[in-house]
Design an enzyme around this catalytic site. Structure first.
Site, mmCIF file in Angstrom:
data_model
loop_
_atom_site.group_PDB
_atom_site.id
_atom_site.type_symbol
_atom_site.label_atom_id
_atom_site.label_comp_id
_atom_site.label_asym_id
_atom_site.label_seq_id
_atom_site.Cartn_x
_atom_site.Cartn_y
_atom_site.Cartn_z
ATOM 1 N N ASP A 51 0.795 -1.230 0.044
ATOM 2 C CA ASP A 51 0.077 -0.054 0.024
ATOM 3 C C ASP A 51 0.979 1.315 -0.067
ATOM 4 O O ASP A 51 0.607 2.268 -0.798
ATOM 5 C CB ASP A 51 -0.929 -0.003 1.187
ATOM 6 C CG ASP A 51 -1.819 -1.078 1.426
ATOM 7 O OD1 ASP A 51 -3.150 -0.968 1.238
ATOM 8 O OD2 ASP A 51 -1.479 -2.318 1.583
ATOM 9 N N THR A 122 -6.906 -4.708 1.037
ATOM 10 C CA THR A 122 -5.715 -5.143 1.756
ATOM 11 C C THR A 122 -5.883 -6.262 2.684
ATOM 12 O O THR A 122 -4.953 -6.874 2.510
ATOM 13 C CB THR A 122 -5.218 -3.954 2.485
ATOM 14 O OG1 THR A 122 -5.130 -2.718 1.552
ATOM 15 C CG2 THR A 122 -4.022 -4.172 3.288
HETATM 16 MG MG MG Z 1 -6.604 0.620 -0.032
#
Ligand code: MG
Ligand code: AMP
Ligand code: MG
Length: 308
Positions: A51, A122
């Protein structure tokens, strides 16, 4: 093709290449074995090294090429020197073959807001549900989502040898969507797609009211909109706060470019100007077809509980 493509098409072409670079980073972090997981607001709100690196890559690459853009990324990162390896300067020639819709020809760099979700899904990425993951670059003008790029780094990862891994889908309002084949859900079948890791009573109450033949629980806003486009689901229902503008901007633009509809759970459109609240507090409702039918099934109690 004209000698100098319109700004919007140059931005989409660059975003396409930048999203392909992101796909490489997402895979490299996974194969490196150390995901560097950090909890943000809680155990179901995670950030990994992917990320962080992908956000740096996307935002820095866009800002270097288009310094007047407003870019809003999901991750809160300290300002830092960016490794040159993370910069992508290419642009998709395939995108540039298409002419800009005339009503967007005049758009200038400083009139655009780009919403970046470097890695959507995620939680699923950390659990090995790799094809739930997407990279989202949404482009807004006048507060409206008008173009988007969705990369799915692990598309086809279970398809076996010979299948091409990963894909990039892009779309512009009044032009169309490319990189994905549109399919209808089986006639008369109501298939709901929803969250797998952010359920609560309201989410489930709303799903019950849909009278569905099947409920699919998968990660990612990007992934669920791709399911709508490919006919794997007929409606995306999420009756809860939690999704943010970077989750919905690119998927909304792409869905709207093929006459679908993505709104909050009450059927109200989202705004994407730079000062808008990030949280989609009134949930998400999206379909490729029959939006009004699904909107009519949302209970008043759910609508009342979710205030924009
Ligand atoms: Mg995200
Ligand atoms: P999901 O369908 O659960 O994968 O959620 C779609 C997107 O919204 C993902 O980026 C999630 O991280 C985000 N999201 C949804 N609900 C929440 C929540 N309760 N907390 C944090 N993020 C959420
Ligand atoms: Mg997300």
């Amino acid at each position: 093709m004209s000698a100098s493509p319109a700004f919007l098409m140059r931005l989409v072409a660059s975003s396409f290449s930048i999203a392909e670079k992101a796909q490489t980073i997402v895979r490299e972090v996974m194969s490196g074995g150390d995901l560097g997981v950090v909890k943000k607001t809680g155990a179901n709100d995670l950030q990994t090294k992917a990320d962080r690196l992908v956000q740096l890559s996307i935002c820095s690459s866009l800002a270097r090429k288009f310094p007047k853009l407003t870019i809003i990324g999901e991750e809160d990162l300290p300002s830092q020197e960016v490794d040159e390896d993370l910069i992508e300067s290419g642009q998709s020639e395939e995108v540039l073959k298409h002419s800009c819709p005339t009503q967007y020809n005049h758009i200038k760099e400083d009139e655009i807001v780009v919403w970046v979700d470097p890695l959507d899904g995620t939680k699923e990425y950390t659990e090995g549900l790799l094809d739930h993951v997407t990279v989202l670059i949404g482009i807004a003008y006048g507060g409206k989502a008008i173009a988007g790029v969705i990369n799915q780094p692990y598309y086809n990862y279970q398809a076996g040898a010979g299948a091409v891994l990963g894909r990039t889908i892009w779309g512009v309002l009044n032009l169309g969507v490319f990189g994905i084949q549109l399919k209808e859900t089986p006639e008369g079948k109501h298939i709901v797609t929803t969250t797998r890791s952010h359920s609560n009573k309201l989410v489930n109450d709303c799903i019950s009211a849909m009278n569905a033949d099947e409920v699919i629980r998968v990660g990612g806003a990007g992934n669920k909109v791709l399911q709508l486009i490919e006919g794997k689901a007929s409606v995306y229902v999420f009756a809860s706060p939690g999704c943010k503008k970077w989750d919905t901007c690119a998927p909304e633009a792409i869905l709207h470019a093929i006459s679908g509809k993505l709104t909050d759970i009450r059927g109200n459109p989202f705004q994407y100007h730079k000062d808008v609240k990030h949280m989609n507090s009134a949930g998400v409702l999206a379909t490729l077809r029959n939006f009004d039918y699904y909107a009519s099934r949302v209970p008043d109690s759910v609508k009342k509980a979710l205030v924009p």
